[in-house]
Design an enzyme around this catalytic site. Structure first.
Site, PDB file in Angstrom:
ATOM      1  N   GLU A 440       0.836  -1.199   0.000  1.00 19.54           N
ATOM      2  CA  GLU A 440       0.000   0.000   0.000  1.00 19.54           C
ATOM      3  C   GLU A 440       0.875   1.255   0.000  1.00 19.54           C
ATOM      4  O   GLU A 440       1.522   1.567   0.986  1.00 19.54           O
ATOM      5  CB  GLU A 440      -0.900  -0.001   1.241  1.00 19.54           C
ATOM      6  CG  GLU A 440      -1.678   1.280   1.459  1.00 19.54           C
ATOM      7  CD  GLU A 440      -2.363   1.326   2.822  1.00 19.54           C
ATOM      8  OE1 GLU A 440      -2.882   2.406   3.172  1.00 19.54           O
ATOM      9  OE2 GLU A 440      -2.371   0.313   3.536  1.00 19.54           O
ATOM     10  N   ASP A 513      -1.222  -1.242   5.672  1.00 19.21           N
ATOM     11  CA  ASP A 513      -1.091  -0.677   7.014  1.00 19.21           C
ATOM     12  C   ASP A 513      -2.023  -1.381   7.992  1.00 19.21           C
ATOM     13  O   ASP A 513      -3.097  -1.875   7.617  1.00 19.21           O
ATOM     14  CB  ASP A 513      -1.420   0.820   7.009  1.00 19.21           C
ATOM     15  CG  ASP A 513      -0.390   1.634   6.235  1.00 19.21           C
ATOM     16  OD1 ASP A 513       0.695   1.097   5.958  1.00 19.21           O
ATOM     17  OD2 ASP A 513      -0.680   2.807   5.917  1.00 19.21           O
ATOM     18  N   ASP A 515      -4.311  -0.573   9.925  1.00 20.57           N
ATOM     19  CA  ASP A 515      -5.395   0.320  10.331  1.00 20.57           C
ATOM     20  C   ASP A 515      -6.620   0.033   9.468  1.00 20.57           C
ATOM     21  O   ASP A 515      -6.625  -0.890   8.644  1.00 20.57           O
ATOM     22  CB  ASP A 515      -4.966   1.793  10.218  1.00 20.57           C
ATOM     23  CG  ASP A 515      -4.503   2.177   8.814  1.00 20.57           C
ATOM     24  OD1 ASP A 515      -4.775   1.410   7.863  1.00 20.57           O
ATOM     25  OD2 ASP A 515      -3.875   3.237   8.666  1.00 20.57           O
ATOM     26  N   ASP A 517      -8.010   1.772   6.992  1.00 17.60           N
ATOM     27  CA  ASP A 517      -7.782   1.957   5.556  1.00 17.60           C
ATOM     28  C   ASP A 517      -7.015   0.780   4.972  1.00 17.60           C
ATOM     29  O   ASP A 517      -7.298   0.318   3.860  1.00 17.60           O
ATOM     30  CB  ASP A 517      -7.018   3.258   5.306  1.00 17.60           C
ATOM     31  CG  ASP A 517      -7.908   4.479   5.465  1.00 17.60           C
ATOM     32  OD1 ASP A 517      -9.139   4.321   5.378  1.00 17.60           O
ATOM     33  OD2 ASP A 517      -7.369   5.582   5.675  1.00 17.60           O
TER      34      ASP A 517
END
Length: 658
Positions: A440, A513, A515, A517
């Site tokens: 990403e 990541d 998280d 997102d």
């Protein structure tokens, strides 16, 4: 917000005095509190003695490992000044140096032309991070002594007996409060550090002593010995390579001053072969600045390599050997054994512990310094120079041939496509053990490229969120460049024309990541693979990486944490009432390459989740339809389906790491 939840005034401003900041945040000064950090402390003290030697005031240094936590370093230099400091009435210069950051003689070019250490914080930092430091000074006709505990003087400096000796002796003990009870010095590390300082400081004798109780047979080092290299790095390289086959019978070495008396460079170079005359795997390249090891290289390495590579190519051109034009730096330094050491007045480094030299002018100075000596060395012995040229040309030809084979092997057999420029491909022939990391963001992609194993791990960075293929038309998918590039990179086609034999990687790893997102992007990619490459999942080739959210450090112990819940559990349990440093990783791109490698990419230490589909029945129809319905609802345009699924199944979620 109409009311402040907490006051904020002058009383909330904390002022740290003396060496308090060092003890509170040791990582800011020595890079952490791990084994590497506490082994850096004797380096700081020894660098001060080396500075005395390089400046011409000391001839002998003694390193004495007294016990597992205590070391003593002495020199016969001028001795740290003990008279009262003009700016601090009632305090000796010795006490000021050891209790005040940014004090010392290294800021004055009249005292030291070049110096290592942390430039005015080294000795004070060591003092702050040790449970006890005892300093003995011989100068001005007397012996002087002062002791400290955790950076605080136990009393004023005391004058002892008369003496004609001169020099400084510092003994200190590691502080368990900072480094933990498990912090001990490793004799082999201290021994190698002392030896390196000796060959980098030609003409300086370093005596080594170690408590025999600390040594074991497998360490293979003596309890007492002396290091002395009058020829500096050339003597050491001769010692290291004298029993190995070499292309150059005579080591290429020398020393040249930089312009404007700003410093100098010293070097030693040879080329190693195996018994059959091929490139040897025993080569090494070591670089230093002001006797400090620059393990990440820097501009002095850049200049050195440029001079040697350009010089050899120029020699090839001079003798009309056209094959020399294909030589690159990697060919020249493939089996080199070399040391380059620069001494520079105003070095600039990346990182507090100075592992990479960054002065741009040093590259130019070093290259210019090497150019003429290297040209003369080659021209003075044409037979040896021609042998070296042929040796390097053979390496270049092997590199070119290997690259051609690998380029063909990494492409699909039926389509000779051009791979996307963003793809950093691996070099291994065949798919066994190979991995494609879909990353990403460009920033994370750059970090991953530094952290990867180039032989087996390929990196493909993506730009943000990919297309949701479930809720978009085939036309939009067909026009999506990134997803179609992924199909080409993976190589085995799509669901309709899938061919396992054309698969270019054994594992496809989605690395996003830790998280919300990141999870969304991972979900979109899983949907893409399910829709267009289900065989990839059924074959067990698709994985999700598991990067951590936090790093916790307590003394010598470090651990990575995946969730906020796990963090709170550790803070209230295992680490309750303990001093813990907490680092939060906001994204993969903010992690250092070594951290990303350790936590997320290295097969030895990482965790992966394998993406699986329900096993097919004999005809596969019922299960396939059920799975397709679930995926369509979860990835479709109606959020109520997702909400219903989450509320019904959240209690059953678990991670299956492989």
């Amino acid at each position: 917000m109409t009311q402040q939840s907490k006051s904020y005034d002058a009383s909330d401003i904390q002022v740290l005095e003396g060496l308090e900041p060092v003890r509170l945040r040791p990582g800011m000064y020595i890079g952490g509190t791990d084994e590497k950090a506490w082994h850096h402390l004797p380096v700081e003290i020894m660098d001060n003695s080396i500075d005395e030697a390089v400046a011409g005031f000391a001839k002998k240094i003694t390193v004495n490992l007294i016990d597992a936590k205590t070391i003593e370093i002495a020199d016969d230099g001028r001795g740290i000044p003990v008279d009262e400091h003009p700016k601090y009435p009632g305090k000796s210069a010795l006490e000021v140096i050891l209790t005040t950051l940014h004090s010392g003689g290294k800021f004055n070019n009249n005292v030291y032309k070049t110096s290592g250490g942390l430039h005015g914080v080294g000795s004070a930092v060591v003092n702050a991070l040790t449970s006890e430091m005892i300093v003995t000074i011989c100068r001005d006709g007397y012996e002087w002594r002062q002791s400290f505990s955790r950076g605080i003087p136990r009393g004023p400096i005391e004058r002892g007996a008369e003496t004609r000796a001169h020099g400084t002796k510092i003994r200190f003990t590691l502080d368990d409060d900072i480094f933990g009870a498990g912090a001990v010095f490793k004799p082999v590390k201290i021994y190698r550090m002392a030896r390196a300082k000796a060959f980098l400081s030609r003409g300086v004798k370093i005596d080594w002593h170690c408590n025999p109780a600390l040594l074991t047979e497998d360490m293979n080092i003596p309890a007492d010995t002396s290091f002395y290299y009058p020829g500096g790095v050339a003597d050491f390289l001769e010692e290291k390579t004298k029993t190995k086959p070499r292309v150059l019978p005579k080591i290429f070495s020398g020393s040249v001053d930089f312009p404007d008396d700003s410093g100098r460079v010293e070097w030693a170079l040879t080329f190693l072969t195996d018994e059959n005359g091929a490139a040897s795997d025993d080569g090494f390249f070591a670089s230093y600045c002001n006797t400090i090891a620059t393990i990440d290289g820097g501009t002095h390495e850049t200049g050195f390599k440029a001079a040697v590579t350009k010089g050899l190519k120029a020699y090839g051109d001079k003798v009309n050997n056209k094959a020399a034009a294909s030589i690159i730096g990697d060919d020249v330094f493939d089996s080199v054994a070399a040391i380059v050491s620069v001494f520079y007045k105003t070095p600039q480094f990346l990182g507090q512990t100075k592992e990479k030299l960054s002065n741009p002018e040093v590259a130019r100075y070093t290259e210019n310094a090497l150019r003429d000596p290297w040209e003369i060395f080659l021209a003075s012995d044409p037979k040896t120079a021609n042998a070296l040229l042929e040796f390097v040309i053979n390496l270049a030809n092997a590199r070119i041939k290997t690259k051609q084979v690998k380029d063909i092997a990494r492409k699909t057999p039926t389509k000779r496509i051009r791979m996307p420029a963003k793809l950093a491909d691996c070099s291994k022939h065949g798919i066994d053990g190979t991995e494609l990391f879909i990353v990403e963001g460009e920033s994370a992609g750059g970090t991953a490229k530094q952290a990867r194993d180039r032989a087996t791990q390929a990196i493909m960075p993506l730009r943000g969120k990919v297309l949701n293929v479930i809720s978009n038309s085939d036309e939009r998918f067909g026009a999506n460049k990134e997803l179609n590039e992924l199909i080409d990179i993976i190589g085995a086609g799509t669901a309709r024309d899938w061919d396992d034999k054309k698969l270019r990687y054994e594992k496809i790893i989605v690395m996003t990541d830790a998280d919300v997102d990141g999870s969304h992007i991972a979900s979109l990619l899983m949907a893409f693979f399910y829709q267009h490459m289900p065989q990839l999942i059924y074959g067990g080739h698709l994985y999700l990486s598991c990067p951590p959210l936090y790093k916790l450090t307590h003394g010598t112990e470090s651990m990575y944490v995946d969730t906020d819940e796990e963090l709170e559990s550790l803070k209230n349990g295992r680490f309750k009432n303990k001093k813990v440093e907490i680092s939060r990783f906001k994204g993969l791109g903010e992690m250092m390459p070594n951290q990303l490698k350790e936590t997320t990419m290295s097969p030895k230490t990482r965790r992966l989740i394998r993406v699986e589909l329900p096993p097919r029945t004999d005809d596969g129809a019922e299960d396939t339809e059920k799975t397709r319905t679930i995926v369509s609802e979860l990835m479709g345009k109606k959020p109520e389906f997702r909400f219903k699924f989450i509320t019904e199944h959240a209690q059953f979620v678990k991670d299956l790491f492989v």
